[in-house]
Enzyme design. Structure first.
Site, mmCIF file in Angstrom:
data_model
loop_
_atom_site.group_PDB
_atom_site.id
_atom_site.type_symbol
_atom_site.label_atom_id
_atom_site.label_comp_id
_atom_site.label_asym_id
_atom_site.label_seq_id
_atom_site.Cartn_x
_atom_site.Cartn_y
_atom_site.Cartn_z
ATOM 1 N N TYR A 101 8.823 81.862 9.014
ATOM 2 C CA TYR A 101 9.627 81.207 7.977
ATOM 3 C C TYR A 101 11.028 80.983 8.526
ATOM 4 O O TYR A 101 11.629 81.891 9.107
ATOM 5 C CB TYR A 101 9.709 82.084 6.708
ATOM 6 C CG TYR A 101 10.666 81.491 5.691
ATOM 7 C CD1 TYR A 101 10.192 80.661 4.682
ATOM 8 C CD2 TYR A 101 12.036 81.739 5.769
ATOM 9 C CE1 TYR A 101 11.070 80.076 3.777
ATOM 10 C CE2 TYR A 101 12.921 81.163 4.867
ATOM 11 C CZ TYR A 101 12.436 80.330 3.880
ATOM 12 O OH TYR A 101 13.306 79.749 2.990
ATOM 13 N N GLU A 189 14.172 73.873 4.663
ATOM 14 C CA GLU A 189 13.242 74.970 4.898
ATOM 15 C C GLU A 189 12.038 74.524 5.711
ATOM 16 O O GLU A 189 11.495 73.442 5.477
ATOM 17 C CB GLU A 189 12.782 75.466 3.520
ATOM 18 C CG GLU A 189 11.870 76.654 3.534
ATOM 19 C CD GLU A 189 11.469 77.031 2.100
ATOM 20 O OE1 GLU A 189 12.166 77.855 1.497
ATOM 21 O OE2 GLU A 189 10.477 76.486 1.593
#
Ligand code: GDP
Ligand code: MN
Length: 381
Positions: A101, A189
């Site tokens: 992530y 993101e």
């Protein structure tokens, strides 16, 4: 404003972040054609503005163009969390070895953007954040200095990224920071950033752009997906009204954001619930007022309307004229309470008296009346 995965990844790619080859398709035939061009295994990904598409069945692999067409056909017929799938992204499938992530958002408490990274990326990142937050590394970015190399290396070390990928990770981290800052994003993101065939690759992408900065990014403003917004909010934007739909029964028309908040608070104080936040802004003319009125009355939950105008630059008689014009058109069947003070208030009140409106002297009085008439309407059924 949220961007779709394919839009976000195109932006990331401009800043040097490696993304899979692929294109977006609106039909199964198009998906098949793209799959033919790409060759090999493909992944078909629903383009809807919600998370958790994978778990909802909106991300699927296909072995060949025929299968790609069939999978695309099925996904294009889906609704994911209430949103229709209008497009799919057809990408080269990655042989995923590891999911990381990597994201940037604003940390309001720290008054700085923060880069977050975790070796436990992928579809369960929310769970990781909740149960094992120590697995997420956070690095604050000084907006004037930008992301520093040592910060990116700290992150790479912190997630035990293999040494041979550090250089590529540095490029990606810098690219993400640039994509975030140059586009006035509030979120950028990559989840997951994968290791596939020994390389880093951004398999998913998500960006949220600050609405207040869209005026200086017309190319981004054009990407807005109208499917996900309430029609009333689209209409409101067209007329330059600040409007947010809420769940209560009292429609509010107010000038000034602060006064609108106060009006909502006072409705609650007297036991009611506002149906919306609506700021018609300073100096609103009859046109804008009429649009606001139509938007409020289009909501079937609205059982009463409270109009609270403090006339300064906004003239009360203009507001009254706007309301009267809109009433001709919409023919409202809910009671209306109006409180007008300030510039040309007498003229405004005189105009509205002809329209059978309940008038009030103070805001508290207006709110009490609105709450009581709304409740009466509900009781009558
Ligand atoms: P999200 O569920 O909306 O976040 O959509 P993602 O794009 O993140 O995809 C969800 C999951 O699908 C990823 O975490 C991967 O595990 C898997 N996935 C996505 N793309 C590929 C791919 O190209 N190959 C493989 N094997 N899995 C993929
Ligand atoms: Mn994802």
């Amino acid at each position: 404003m949220k961007l779709h995965e394919y839009q976000s990844k195109q932006i990331f790619s401009k800043y040097g972040i490696p993304i899979p080859k692929g294109r977006v398709a609106a039909t199964a035939d198009e998906a098949k054609q793209i799959a033919e061009e790409l060759g090999g295994r493909i992944v078909i990904k629903s383009q809807v503005l919600v998370g958790g598409r994978g778990k909802a069945g909106g991300i699927r692999l296909a072995k060949n163009p025929q299968e790609a067409a069939e999978v695309a056909r099925q996904i294009l017929a889906m609704d994911i969390k209430g949103l229709p799938v209008r497009r799919v992204l057809v990408d080269e499938a990655a042989n995923i070895e590891k999911e990381i992530y990597l994201g940037i958002t604003n940390d309001r408490a720290a008054r700085k953007p923060v880069m977050m990274c975790s070796a436990a990326g992928g579809v369960d990142i929310e769970e990781v954040a909740r149960t094992t937050p120590e697995k997420i590394i956070k690095v604050h970015i000084d907006p004037l200095l930008g992301l520093r190399d040592y910060q990116a290396y700290d992150i790479a070390a912190g997630i035990d990224l293999p040494r041979e990928l550090w250089r590529s990770f540095l490029t990606i981290a810098h690219g993400l920071w640039k994509a975030y800052s140059a586009n006035d994003a509030t979120l950028a993101e990559i989840n997951p950033l994968v290791i596939a065939n020994g390389r880093l690759l951004a398999v998913d992408g998500k960006m949220v752009i600050d609405d207040n900065a869209l005026f200086r990014h017309p190319e981004l403003a054009e990407m807005r997906d109208l499917d996900i917004e309430a029609p009333s909010e689209i209409e409101a934007r067209k007329y330059g009204l600040s409007f947010i739909k809420l769940d209560g029964s009292i429609g509010c028309m107010v000038n000034g954001a602060g006064l609108a908040m106060t009006t909502m608070d006072i409705i609650k104080l007297f036991g009611g619930e506002p149906a919306n936040f609506l700021d018609i802004g300073g100096g609103a003319g009859a046109d804008k007022v009429a649009a606001a009125f139509r938007i409020i009355l289009a909501d079937p939950n609205v059982k009463a309307v409270l109009i609270n105008i403090f006339g300064g630059i906004t003239r009360c008689d203009e507001v009254a004229r706007g309301i009267l014009a809109a009433m001709d058109e919409v023919k409202p069947n809910v009671p209306m309470v109006v409180r007008l003070v300030g510039t040309n208030a007498e003229e405004g009140r005189r105009l509205l008296a002809e329209a059978n409106m309940i008038t009030a002297e103070t805001l508290a009085d207006a709110a009490k009346k609105a709450v009581s008439v709304a409740q009466a309407v509900v009781k009558e059924g």
